[in-house]
Design an enzyme around this catalytic site. Structure first.
Site, mmCIF file in Angstrom:
data_model
loop_
_atom_site.group_PDB
_atom_site.id
_atom_site.type_symbol
_atom_site.label_atom_id
_atom_site.label_comp_id
_atom_site.label_asym_id
_atom_site.label_seq_id
_atom_site.Cartn_x
_atom_site.Cartn_y
_atom_site.Cartn_z
ATOM 1 N N TYR A 166 50.411 38.463 129.576
ATOM 2 C CA TYR A 166 50.017 39.412 130.353
ATOM 3 C C TYR A 166 50.138 39.234 131.965
ATOM 4 O O TYR A 166 51.076 39.796 132.649
ATOM 5 C CB TYR A 166 48.674 40.316 130.188
ATOM 6 C CG TYR A 166 48.576 41.567 131.148
ATOM 7 C CD1 TYR A 166 48.805 42.580 131.023
ATOM 8 C CD2 TYR A 166 47.656 41.189 132.396
ATOM 9 C CE1 TYR A 166 48.726 43.807 131.876
ATOM 10 C CE2 TYR A 166 47.439 42.602 133.278
ATOM 11 C CZ TYR A 166 47.936 43.464 132.946
ATOM 12 O OH TYR A 166 47.959 44.440 133.855
ATOM 13 N N SER A 193 49.600 43.738 138.865
ATOM 14 C CA SER A 193 48.159 43.372 138.627
ATOM 15 C C SER A 193 47.675 42.396 139.480
ATOM 16 O O SER A 193 48.523 41.536 139.904
ATOM 17 C CB SER A 193 47.926 43.129 137.057
ATOM 18 O OG SER A 193 46.811 42.430 136.937
#
Length: 756
Positions: A637, A624
């Site tokens: 995350y 990400s």
């Protein structure tokens, strides 16, 4: 009791029903067919045009795999059409085209020729004193069909066109039924033909299809006007009639009579001499298959990769475990349609499955493959002609292993499935021939001349070029939605076989079904279980459970033979609670899925890659932009994705030079993502102060959020699943074949994420 002493042909004749009308000949009642499927329905053909009736008849014949193999056989009809130039009525021969399949044929699968022009070629052929089978004159006739084409039809006609032309009836069905070929591949085939059929069926010894054979059959029909069909030695059969339904029923009758004759004499397991090896358990067979098949793929795929179909049903195991299996396998196949796929013979490895010794099996396979390649080269050199095409791949396409069954290989799943189907047919032919007489393979030189026939070579050259990811198998974990689903479709578009895996098994299967709907099931009989799949399958796995991941890779092996690429797009985002904290459980779960799960996938994939020993494997993870851009509210995350970034680099080091490991790093992908359910989308819209109405659909709400995120990038465009799929394709393909250990950002340009 008296009937038992009657000649078999007389006994069979007594159960037949005569039909009114001299040319209709004999025909059995529908209820009397026991070994073939009677599929004709008058109500279904009512109102169909003559050409559509031909398509219907062809499809019904093709639906019954006992009648002909996939891609084999051909049908024809001589129909009155209107000439597009003169407007006059002309007689046209419609014949199933080269390379087509009866079961799936449509109108465009049939070649169309002016019948008078094709028949005029007879005089041209007879003019040559050196005419005959396997002569230059014979082969020179085929290109002349191009001068006979009706209405600019581009479909290439069958090599059996002369048979359909010179049979003096309107309708002809040419098939390759196992039961009939069993007779045609017996030592005493001519005598058996007379015994079973009497004067109803003509016998013609083996001869390569072509003009000479068509003219011989024409003359034999003149000499035997009562005949309603022909048995072609080592080849198949044909039926004919001026009525299309009668032609169909006659074909079924010929096959039924052969099948009954065989069934009355079949000795069950003793037909193949009984069992030499006892069957092993399903679990033990699976364990050994999973270990040996990827290893085998690596041994075979030195120049080009192959895809497998595993056949381990009762009949395949019966053959490979039998006393006579090795002898019959070594004799080779009989029907030309069979060995064009299966080669002249398979590789039979004489291994005792009860030992369970996989290393011993690998040794025998290695020796067998080396010997097979030498034998195939010797066969080529013995039989080659001055104008023969170059020798093809000398590896076997069928490998038979006691206890494990048959493993068939091809450039894709469709081809390997067809190869398995064809050798299944060969086994049935051997079974039938051994039951009634003695099996006889086709002469070696004749087999070579078919395998390397210039017309077959031309058919291979007409095949479309292979796609970029043909021959490759991609496992995509997270394929049920979002980036994974888009990647599955993108790689499939380039020819890859796709193993769609997801925690949501139904979603994975939906993606697989979408791919199959686009690409089709492919040719070949699907069979049962994973080994009978098409270009994609859907499976379940849980990234927190190594056992389910290992099981998914095992299923991929049994479906396709091995793997070439592994893509992980599955992940999880757990928002903090209202106090802004992440619980220990949510922290552990986030890392278990986003980091540890990706590691376990790579570790299980490594086992398969190492068994194959093929360079060029690829693993692509999904990290990400958050891995390098710290944000409030996504602590677990972001930290997990930063760890995943470094996992990519560590795996690249660990798995080199066998496997490349890279990643894509998207900015937030909202559309289609399972990580953005409706409640999270609404929470994000509220967080960023974006106006919305809760009555709006989820898709509309997602679009608003995606457009908001787009404004934070340099390019001001939403990031879509397809954008990530394109980057994944590049990393999997040879286009970035020298890239490993890198993360490609696909984020629209986030300057906070620039390398520093």
């Amino acid at each position: 009791m008296i009937l038992q002493f009657l000649a078999p042909w007389l006994y069979l004749t007594l159960v037949q029903r005569k039909v009114e009308g001299g040319r209709n000949g004999w025909r059995m009642m529908e209820r009397e067919f026991k070994h073939v499927k009677y599929l004709w329905r008058d109500e279904e053909v009512a109102g169909l045009s003559p050409l559509d009736r031909l398509v219907y008849r062809s499809n019904k014949l093709g639906e019954d795999i006992t009648l002909t193999n996939t891609g084999g056989g051909n049908t024809s009809a001589k129909l009155i059409e209107r000439d597009p130039l003169t407007g006059e009525e002309v007689e046209i021969l419609w014949v199933k085209g080269s390379g087509g399949d009866l079961r799936t044929a449509k109108r465009d699968g049939f070649a169309s020729l002016y019948l008078d022009k094709v028949r005029a070629m007879k005089a041209l052929y007879l003019r040559h004193p050196e005419r005959g089978p396997k002569t230059p004159v014979e082969d020179a006739m085929y290109p002349l069909y191009a001068h006979c084409v009706y209405n600019l039809n581009p479909r290439a006609c069958s090599i059996d066109t002369p048979l359909h032309t010179f049979v003096p009836y309107k309708h002809v069905d040419h098939l390759h039924p196992n039961a009939v070929i069993a007779i045609a591949a017996s030592v005493n085939q001519e005598r058996l033909c007379r015994t079973i059929y009497g004067d109803d069926v003509i016998y013609v010894p083996w001869q390569r299809p072509g003009f000479d054979l068509g003219l011989k059959i024409e003359q034999l029909i003149k000499d035997h006007p009562r005949a309603r069909g022909v048995l072609l030695g080592h080849h198949g059969m044909s039926s004919w009639s001026d009525d299309d339904k009668t032609c169909y029923e006659t074909a079924l009758e010929i096959v039924e009579r052969a099948a009954r004759y065989i069934a009355e004499r079949d000795r069950g397991e003793r037909t193949f001499g009984g069992l030499r090896y006892r069957p092993i358990s399903d679990g033990e067979r699976r364990r050994i298959q999973v270990e040996i098949i990827p290893w085998l793929r690596g041994q075979l795929s030195v120049e080009r990769r192959f895809v497998a179909t595993v056949q381990d049903d009762e009949r395949a195991l019966w053959f490979v475990n039998s006393v006579e299996g090795p002898r019959l396998a070594e004799l080779g196949t009989s029907c030309p349609d069979h060995f064009l796929r299966t080669k002249i013979k398979p590789l039979f490895v004489d291994w005792d499955p009860e030992s369970g010794d996989v290393e011993r099996l690998k040794g025998l396979l290695g020796e067998g493959l080396e010997r097979y390649r030498r034998d195939y080269a010797a066969y080529y050199n013995r039989c080659r002609r001055p104008d023969s095409p170059p020798m093809r791949d000398p590896n076997p396409t069928v490998i038979l292993i006691p206890g494990l069954g048959m493993i068939a290989w091809g450039k894709n799943k469709s081809e390997s499935r067809m190869t398995a189907e064809f050798y299944n047919c060969a086994i049935e032919v051997m079974r039938g021939a051994e039951a009634i007489d003695e099996y006889e393979a086709l002469d070696e030189q004749e087999a070579f001349d078919i395998e390397y026939w210039s017309l077959e070579e031309a058919k291979l050259r007409r095949l479309p070029p292979e796609k970029e990811l043909d021959r490759q198998v991609a496992v995509i974990i997270g394929a049920g939605s979002g980036i994974g689903r888009a990647a599955a479709h993108r790689l499939s578009k380039e020819g890859a076989h796709v193993v769609c895996v997801d925690l949501d098994e139904e979603a994975a299967q939906r993606t697989a079904q979408e791919i199959v709907a686009v690409r089709g099931e492919g040719l070949g009989v699907a069979g049962s279980g994973i080994s009978g799949c098409g270009p994609a399958i859907g499976l379940r796995c849980d990234l927190t459970d190594r056992r389910t991941i290992a099981r998914a890779f095992e299923d991929a092996i049994l479906a396709f033979g091995g793997i070439d690429a592994v893509i992980v797009t599955a992940g999880i985002f757990v928002p903090p609670d209202r106090a802004g904290r992440v619980s220990d459980e949510d922290w552990a779960r986030t890392f278990a899925i986003n980091v540890t799960g990706a590691y376990i996938v790579a570790d299980e994939a490594r086992r398969v890659f190492e068994r194959q020993s093929l360079k060029g494997g690829s693993i692509v993870l999904t990290t990400s932009a958050n891995a390098v851009v710290a944000k409030k509210g996504s602590l677990a995350y972001d930290a997990s994705k930063a760890a995943a970034n470094h996992l990519v680099r560590e795996l690249a080091v660990e798995l080199a030079p066998l496997v490349r490991v890279n990643a894509v790093a998207p900015a937030t992908v909202v559309r289609g993502s399972a990580m953005f359910p409706r409640d999270r989308v609404i929470a994000s819209l509220a967080k960023y102060g974006i106006p919305f109405d809760e009555s709006e659909s989820t898709d509309v709400l997602r679009e608003k959020l995606a457009n908001f995120y787009a404004q934070r990038s340099l390019l001001n465009v939403p990031i879509e699943p397809e954008d990530q799929a394109e980057a994944i394709f590049l990393l999997v393909s040879a286009r970035l074949g020298k890239t490993t250990g890198h993360i490609i950002p696909v984020d629209g340009g986030l300057q906070d994420g620039f390398l520093r």
